[in-house]
Design a protein around this motif. Structure first.
Motif, PDB file in Angstrom:
ATOM      1  N   CYS A 141       5.199 -11.349   1.553  1.00  0.00           N
ATOM      2  CA  CYS A 141       4.205 -10.440   2.126  1.00  0.00           C
ATOM      3  C   CYS A 141       2.819 -10.759   1.578  1.00  0.00           C
ATOM      4  O   CYS A 141       1.839 -10.716   2.305  1.00  0.00           O
ATOM      5  N   TYR A 142       2.737 -11.119   0.295  1.00  0.00           N
ATOM      6  CA  TYR A 142       1.421 -11.432  -0.263  1.00  0.00           C
ATOM      7  C   TYR A 142       0.819 -12.631   0.444  1.00  0.00           C
ATOM      8  O   TYR A 142      -0.361 -12.644   0.778  1.00  0.00           O
ATOM      9  N   TYR A 143       1.666 -13.639   0.680  1.00  0.00           N
ATOM     10  CA  TYR A 143       1.123 -14.821   1.333  1.00  0.00           C
ATOM     11  C   TYR A 143       0.731 -14.527   2.773  1.00  0.00           C
ATOM     12  O   TYR A 143      -0.292 -15.024   3.256  1.00  0.00           O
ATOM     13  N   ILE A 144       1.519 -13.708   3.458  1.00  0.00           N
ATOM     14  CA  ILE A 144       1.131 -13.323   4.820  1.00  0.00           C
ATOM     15  C   ILE A 144      -0.234 -12.649   4.799  1.00  0.00           C
ATOM     16  O   ILE A 144      -1.129 -12.964   5.579  1.00  0.00           O
ATOM     17  N   ILE A 178       2.235  -2.185   2.673  1.00  0.00           N
ATOM     18  CA  ILE A 178       3.664  -2.500   2.796  1.00  0.00           C
ATOM     19  C   ILE A 178       4.092  -3.303   1.578  1.00  0.00           C
ATOM     20  O   ILE A 178       5.123  -3.027   0.957  1.00  0.00           O
ATOM     21  N   GLY A 179       3.292  -4.300   1.222  1.00  0.00           N
ATOM     22  CA  GLY A 179       3.633  -5.130   0.073  1.00  0.00           C
ATOM     23  C   GLY A 179       3.725  -4.311  -1.191  1.00  0.00           C
ATOM     24  O   GLY A 179       4.653  -4.478  -1.998  1.00  0.00           O
ATOM     25  N   LEU A 180       2.764  -3.397  -1.363  1.00  0.00           N
ATOM     26  CA  LEU A 180       2.797  -2.557  -2.553  1.00  0.00           C
ATOM     27  C   LEU A 180       4.088  -1.742  -2.560  1.00  0.00           C
ATOM     28  O   LEU A 180       4.774  -1.648  -3.591  1.00  0.00           O
ATOM     29  N   GLY A 181       4.422  -1.167  -1.402  1.00  0.00           N
ATOM     30  CA  GLY A 181       5.650  -0.381  -1.306  1.00  0.00           C
ATOM     31  C   GLY A 181       6.861  -1.214  -1.690  1.00  0.00           C
ATOM     32  O   GLY A 181       7.720  -0.771  -2.458  1.00  0.00           O
ATOM     33  N   LEU A 182       6.899  -2.442  -1.193  1.00  0.00           N
ATOM     34  CA  LEU A 182       8.044  -3.302  -1.488  1.00  0.00           C
ATOM     35  C   LEU A 182       8.147  -3.601  -2.983  1.00  0.00           C
ATOM     36  O   LEU A 182       9.232  -3.509  -3.564  1.00  0.00           O
ATOM     37  N   THR A 183       7.019  -3.926  -3.616  1.00  0.00           N
ATOM     38  CA  THR A 183       7.115  -4.217  -5.051  1.00  0.00           C
ATOM     39  C   THR A 183       7.553  -2.979  -5.802  1.00  0.00           C
ATOM     40  O   THR A 183       8.303  -3.075  -6.778  1.00  0.00           O
ATOM     41  N   TYR A 242       6.362  -9.425 -11.407  1.00  0.00           N
ATOM     42  CA  TYR A 242       6.342  -8.490 -10.281  1.00  0.00           C
ATOM     43  C   TYR A 242       5.416  -7.322 -10.521  1.00  0.00           C
ATOM     44  O   TYR A 242       4.755  -6.839  -9.612  1.00  0.00           O
ATOM     45  N   LEU A 243       5.371  -6.886 -11.755  1.00  0.00           N
ATOM     46  CA  LEU A 243       4.437  -5.815 -12.085  1.00  0.00           C
ATOM     47  C   LEU A 243       3.004  -6.272 -11.794  1.00  0.00           C
ATOM     48  O   LEU A 243       2.203  -5.545 -11.193  1.00  0.00           O
ATOM     49  N   ILE A 244       2.687  -7.492 -12.200  1.00  0.00           N
ATOM     50  CA  ILE A 244       1.337  -7.994 -11.964  1.00  0.00           C
ATOM     51  C   ILE A 244       1.073  -8.139 -10.471  1.00  0.00           C
ATOM     52  O   ILE A 244      -0.013  -7.841  -9.976  1.00  0.00           O
ATOM     53  N   LEU A 281      -2.002  -6.750  -8.107  1.00  0.00           N
ATOM     54  CA  LEU A 281      -2.816  -7.499  -7.149  1.00  0.00           C
ATOM     55  C   LEU A 281      -2.890  -6.747  -5.813  1.00  0.00           C
ATOM     56  O   LEU A 281      -3.953  -6.621  -5.211  1.00  0.00           O
ATOM     57  N   TYR A 282      -1.737  -6.252  -5.370  1.00  0.00           N
ATOM     58  CA  TYR A 282      -1.735  -5.457  -4.138  1.00  0.00           C
ATOM     59  C   TYR A 282      -2.645  -4.241  -4.273  1.00  0.00           C
ATOM     60  O   TYR A 282      -3.444  -3.941  -3.396  1.00  0.00           O
ATOM     61  N   LEU A 283      -2.486  -3.547  -5.404  1.00  0.00           N
ATOM     62  CA  LEU A 283      -3.298  -2.353  -5.624  1.00  0.00           C
ATOM     63  C   LEU A 283      -4.781  -2.675  -5.535  1.00  0.00           C
ATOM     64  O   LEU A 283      -5.549  -1.929  -4.930  1.00  0.00           O
ATOM     65  N   GLY A 284      -5.172  -3.801  -6.125  1.00  0.00           N
ATOM     66  CA  GLY A 284      -6.568  -4.188  -6.087  1.00  0.00           C
ATOM     67  C   GLY A 284      -7.055  -4.388  -4.671  1.00  0.00           C
ATOM     68  O   GLY A 284      -8.116  -3.897  -4.283  1.00  0.00           O
ATOM     69  N   VAL A 285      -6.281  -5.092  -3.871  1.00  0.00           N
ATOM     70  CA  VAL A 285      -6.683  -5.341  -2.485  1.00  0.00           C
ATOM     71  C   VAL A 285      -6.819  -4.018  -1.733  1.00  0.00           C
ATOM     72  O   VAL A 285      -7.798  -3.791  -1.024  1.00  0.00           O
ATOM     73  N   ILE A 286      -5.851  -3.131  -1.936  1.00  0.00           N
ATOM     74  CA  ILE A 286      -5.902  -1.849  -1.225  1.00  0.00           C
ATOM     75  C   ILE A 286      -7.107  -1.033  -1.679  1.00  0.00           C
ATOM     76  O   ILE A 286      -7.855  -0.484  -0.861  1.00  0.00           O
ATOM     77  N   ALA A 287      -7.312  -0.974  -2.994  1.00  0.00           N
ATOM     78  CA  ALA A 287      -8.419  -0.171  -3.510  1.00  0.00           C
ATOM     79  C   ALA A 287      -9.742  -0.698  -2.994  1.00  0.00           C
ATOM     80  O   ALA A 287     -10.626   0.061  -2.598  1.00  0.00           O
ATOM     81  N   LEU A 288      -9.893  -2.013  -2.971  1.00  0.00           N
ATOM     82  CA  LEU A 288     -11.150  -2.592  -2.504  1.00  0.00           C
ATOM     83  C   LEU A 288     -11.341  -2.292  -1.018  1.00  0.00           C
ATOM     84  O   LEU A 288     -12.420  -1.914  -0.570  1.00  0.00           O
ATOM     85  N   GLN A 289     -10.276  -2.458  -0.260  1.00  0.00           N
ATOM     86  CA  GLN A 289     -10.339  -2.191   1.175  1.00  0.00           C
ATOM     87  C   GLN A 289     -10.810  -0.761   1.425  1.00  0.00           C
ATOM     88  O   GLN A 289     -11.627  -0.512   2.308  1.00  0.00           O
ATOM     89  N   GLN A 290     -10.294   0.174   0.621  1.00  0.00           N
ATOM     90  CA  GLN A 290     -10.631   1.572   0.870  1.00  0.00           C
ATOM     91  C   GLN A 290     -11.996   1.948   0.335  1.00  0.00           C
ATOM     92  O   GLN A 290     -12.596   2.910   0.797  1.00  0.00           O
TER      93      GLN A 290
END
Ligand code: HEM
Ligand SMILES: Nc1ncnc2c1ncn2[C@@H]1O[C@H](COP(=O)(O)OP(=O)(O)OP(=O)(O)O)[C@@H](O)[C@H]1O
Ligand SMILES: Nc1ncnc2c1ncn2[C@@H]1O[C@H](COP(=O)(O)OP(=O)(O)OP(=O)(O)O)[C@@H](O)[C@H]1O
Ligand SMILES: [Mg+2]
Ligand SMILES: [Mg+2]
Lengths: 256, 225, 230, 230, 225
Positions: A71-74, A100-105, A133-135, A139-148
């Motif tokens: 999912c991260y690569y997608i 979705i990726g965050l949810g999966l991790t 996986y924690l890291i 990374l997902y969290l960062g992308v989401i936070a920045l997006q928002q």
């Protein structure tokens, strides 16, 4: 002219209308595979000698772990496509993929700790795999936070795409360094994977589950993207027609 | 209209903010020697237009031509010929007026220190060269920013409300500078809610470019087609 | 346009000199990450108790973590004030490669925070009873590591500069990227404390720095263009 | 002036509600100290190595230190945006006790950072293998401690609000005041981990909180008057 | 001069910044019903004077009397009767105009929500009540701040360059408001570099209060004696 197809692909409306037809099929496939794999794995696969029944959480844990990585690569690739070809659709895919990726991790981490309690006797262990996986979830969290954080949608899209790309450079580095860190500090007293002399009768349902989860993931990603499309295009005529229930959308789709 | 080709041409410029068009089908030619005041009530999109013309914002439809070439192809030449002064003065408060100007001199390349001192004197800041800018009043701060005009070699000046906070004599001095720049073959694009006292002032009213329903659809199609 | 290269170098130097003056004039900004570093390390024995064996064991890791946090804290100011007063816009539209002027700013950032942190680290090593043979490793690893962190952090700072309160969002964005640096940096010191060779770790840090030198200014410049545009 | 008390309560509530709306609208700001806390704790094993015995020993102290740093990081935004847009001046000259409106702001700050930090701490305890009997002590001590830290930190934030880049200067001012809280807080958890009674430490934290409740809003109000005046 | 006692009296006011006096021996009486424009070139100390009168800055020599009482003794009453609008508009960009005004309503105590909506309509922001303020233009932002005047019950308005960024119609509306306030027995102290179109406008030029060497010495003595 050569790029015509690409721009077609980049059209949210085209995507929305095409996926209309796919959805039922994906849904049937996903539920079918998950049901079969689930019943097979939970009900019929043999009990593990050492771990008894607790190992069965593997049938959720492992497939989700694989997908949360892809999912991260997608996400990163669609971000890159959006940046390079200045298309809207890839950004929407990217925005849909991040949560979705965050949810999966989170599911991987949660099922992992639930599993860890009976097998290792603790909820959390600083194992190389778990740590990376924690890291990844950060990374997902960062992308989401920045997006928002951005008010302007274009800026939000481009900024989070840049971040996702920078993250891609780092993912292999992170994995290597975490692996190395773990081996340096601790001779492996426990191993998650590796002793994959797993019995085939346990393996077949696992494959079914993996494929099932991939289809399910595709379905969820498409659904999220479609919602995002409707949200962003709410002003355009075709969405208004769609919402107001005009039935001629199919005809128009064919014309354009 | 002059016989010479336009310095800057806007073709079918349209700009959308918050799902609402600020202006649309904006066509205009700007020629060397003109001072153009951009008009419009509060919230009509003047600042937005100037930021587009300065290249800070890229969020618009339509085309801009610089000396008859698309801006995309001549971005570098255009940047060399542009001086933009936005709402924010772009002055570091911890530096002195002189240090601030020295940095701007480097942005444009090669200006002697003596010229900077002269520029400060022209905006009545002689004696303040080495006072840190946080000690200056609102109007004095704006004067520091305006001192850039004195040593600029740019052809196009894009100024967003430069008269803000200036006193009467400051306004007159700035007007004189605009006139001189136009006379020397430059182009000035300026917004202000005050009347500008410049002979031969051109006006561009953003209210003259309202939005037309048909056009909206054409943009939607271009974006989604 | 005549002699592009001399013109080019001039905005680089002007920005470099300007930021250096600013760093010296706001002496507080230069000293503050250092003070943070100092106090954070001081708090460790207070929170853990003064057992020497424990402190010795954790010293390399804790010093590295705190150096990392101090760097993080200083990142927000990298582009913020330029954004607030409009000079970032001017840098953006200047006929000059943005990546170069960004690089000048990063360089000053490192000179004002990373370098002093490195120079101060041995003092804190003494406070946490770091073994004597680990001091050289501490300095070398911090020298390379803080430079890489300034570079990578600039990308995060550029992405968040137009957000009203980007301060802590930077941490979220940048920390995962810092983790490899942390692992190799801390491990270099740890290995040295055990009396073993730590060349490999330094080599990895050096390679990371080289990659960051190549990519980070470009990425930060791109990020600035995107985030200021709004 | 007719019914002073109802009028008085109204600006308190208005400020409280306004800041709460702002906290929710900038969701990032509320989540960010939490994320900082989470990531900082994650870095510890990465820097120290995953040995369980070591982690267990240092967990109480490290969790407390990181909670303290997370609070510190969030302090800068307490008055900053009000100062930048001029509404702090308006609060200052309003015919209303400044200490009360300042108290409303502190309350929101704690609800948005201290409380969530406390709720998240057990999770991090698990990650650092905190002994099971220390979890209650961790929550109680952080509950009292973060409230006291928000109050004391407000004084530091008020003193530095008019400085252009107060961010790290706050740390310098506030950290010494946080040290007693840190010592008793960490010691409560440590004692609990050893299976002993920790009432005394909690009592001291509670007393500290009571004093801070009485004095900090007044001190912060005074500090604001001094530092905005300039 | 009117027979009624002055609302606000300045006696021997002097103000020093950077070891330099901005104005000195400033004596003035302000009466109910007046609109007073404070004049002076850039850097002459207008903003400084208004901040002193608003109680934000306490760094001055001399005395101020409110309704014939020293300001120190009547600070609370004065604060109740004062509305100050500085260079900074005091508007939270993440809130909507309505939410911003609701807070200001609480600052002054008890205003109905309907009145706030009306106040926004008066400054031509009907329809923008629930748009976050970061989406507004410079002039619209200032209008939000100015909407406070509509429901204020303060007697004294202290306004620092309130016309900044307003368009022509905005300026006219504000002038009408100032006139109405004065007519209702209020007092307006305002700075602006533009001419203000108000009948019976009083002017106070800061250049009329230059520094006198003797005075300096007397302050030095007071400070160090
Ligand atoms: C790359 C991500 C991951 C993958 C591909 C993965 C895959 C697997 C697989 C295939 C197994 C079964 C293999 C075996 O029985 O030895 C397993 C076991 C396990 N995993 Fe994961 N996992 C991942 C991440 C995680 C995480 C993040 C956690 C914890 C939070 C976790 C906790 C566990 C536990 C407790 C077991 C059982 C351990 C044992 O049998 O000794 N895993 N995992
Ligand atoms: N914080 C300060 N410290 C020292 N000097 C200051 C400070 N603020 C202002 N000054 C000085 O006081 C003088 C008056 O400033 P002020 O802002 O009151 O002027 P003003 O009349 O409002 O001017 P303008 O018309 O430009 O707004 C200026 O010359 C400035 O140098
Ligand atoms: N960042 C933004 N996001 C969304 N909308 C915006 C943004 N900035 C401005 N707008 C909207 O665009 C419109 C035009 O703003 P702009 O600042 O260009 O106006 P202006 O003509 O300069 O007005 P003024 O005379 O008040 O300065 C405003 O109505 C505003 O609501
Ligand atoms: Mg404008
Ligand atoms: Mg002023």
């Amino acid at each position: 002219m050569n790029w015509q197809w690409l721009h077609r692909l980049g059209s949210p409306r085209w995507f929305y209308e095409k996926t209309n037809a796919w959805l039922p099929w994906l849904m049937v496939c996903a539920w079918g595979l998950l049901l079969v794999g689930g019943i097979w794995g939970l009900g019929f696969a043999p009990e593990d000698a050492k771990q008894r029944n607790s190992y069965r959480i593997l049938y959720i844990h492992a497939p989700v772990a694989f997908i949360s990585m892809s999912c991260y690569y997608i996400m990163a690739i669609s971000g890159a496509v959006g940046l390079i070809w200045k298309m809207k659709l890839p950004f929407m895919v990217m925005k849909a993929a991040a949560p979705i990726g965050l949810g999966l991790t989170i599911v991987v981490l949660a099922t992992g700790s639930i599993w860890g309690k009976p097998t290792w006797g603790t909820w959390w262990e600083w194992d190389a795999r778990l740590t990376s996986y924690l890291i990844l979830s950060f990374l997902y969290l960062g992308v989401i936070a920045l997006q928002q954080a951005f008010q302007n949608r274009d800026t939000a899209d481009k900024a989070s795409a840049i971040l996702a790309l920078v993250g891609t450079v780092n993912i292999p580095i992170i994995y290597k360094s975490v692996d190395w860190w773990y081996t340096l500090h601790q001779p492996a007293t426990l191993k998650i994977v590796g002793k994959s002399t797993i019995d085939p009768s346990m393996l077949y349902p696992l494959f079914v589950m993996i494929v099932g989860f991939y289809v399910f993931f595709t379905l969820v990603l498409i659904l999220h993207t479609r919602t995002e499309i409707l949200r962003r295009e709410s002003r355009s005529q075709w969405v208004k027609d769609l919402v107001l229930g005009k039935s001629n959308t199919k005809g128009e789709g064919a014309e354009s | 209209m002059t016989a010479a080709p336009a310095l800057l041409e806007l073709r079918n410029l349209a700009c959308e903010r918050d799902e609402r068009y600020l202006f649309a089908q904006l066509n205009a030619n700007f020629y060397a020697g003109q001072v153009v005041q951009i008009l419009g009530p509060n919230g009509s999109g003047k600042t937005t237009l100037l930021r587009i013309l300065a290249g800070v914002s890229k969020d618009f439809y339509g085309d801009i031509f610089w000396q008859s070439q698309p801006l995309k192809d001549t971005a570098w030449e255009y940047a060399n010929d542009l001086l933009y002064l936005g709402h924010l003065p772009g002055i570091k408060k911890s530096l002195t007026p002189f240090e601030n100007l020295r940095w701007y001199a480097a942005v444009q390349g090669g200006v002697a220190d003596a010229d900077l001192i002269k520029a400060l004197a022209q905006v009545q800041l002689a004696g303040y060269e080495n006072t840190p800018c946080y000690r200056l009043s609102a109007g004095q701060l704006r004067r520091v920013a305006l001192a850039r005009l004195a040593f600029s070699r740019a052809k196009v000046w894009v100024l967003d409300e430069p008269f803000t906070a200036l006193d009467k004599s400051g306004v007159a001095e700035l007007e004189a500078k605009l006139i001189a720049h136009a006379a020397a073959g430059g182009l000035v694009l300026v917004t202000s809610h005050q009347d500008i006292n410049v002979p031969n002032l051109q006006l561009l009213n953003l209210l003259d470019f309202p939005v037309d329903a048909q056009l909206l659809n054409s943009h939607e199609d271009a974006a989604y087609g | 346009m005549a002699n592009l290269s001399s013109f080019a170098s001039s905005l680089f130097w002007a920005t470099f000199k300007r930021d250096l003056i600013l760093a010296f004039r706001h002496k507080g900004d230069m000293v503050n990450p250092l003070v943070f570093f100092l106090i954070a390390i001081t708090m460790i024995p207070l929170a853990l108790g003064p057992e020497k064996a424990v402190l010795m064991r954790i010293a390399p890791g804790i010093i590295w973590v705190m150096a990392l946090l101090a760097t993080l804290l200083s990142l927000d100011s990298l582009f913020r004030s330029d954004f607030d007063d409009g000079s970032l816009e001017q840098l953006l539209i200047a006929p000059y490669p943005l990546a170069l002027s960004v690089f000048a700013k990063i360089l000053v950032h490192w000179l004002a925070t990373g370098l002093p942190l490195t120079l101060m680290a041995p003092l804190l090593g003494v406070m946490l009873s770091l073994p004597a043979n680990a001091f050289a490793a501490l300095c070398y690893s911090l020298l390379l590591g803080t430079a890489a962190m300034s570079l990578i952090g600039a990308v995060g700072a550029a992405l968040t500069v137009s957000l009203r309160k980007g301060g802590v969002l930077i941490s979220l964005i940048v920390m995962p990227l810092y983790i490899p640096i942390l692992i190799f940096g801390a491990s270099a010191v740890q290995t040295a404390a055990l009396g073993e060779a730590y060349n490999m770790q330094l080599a990895v840090l050096g390679a990371g720095l080289a990659i960051a030198l190549l990519l980070a200014p470009l990425a930060a410049a791109g990020a600035l263009r995107v985030s200021v545009n709004a």
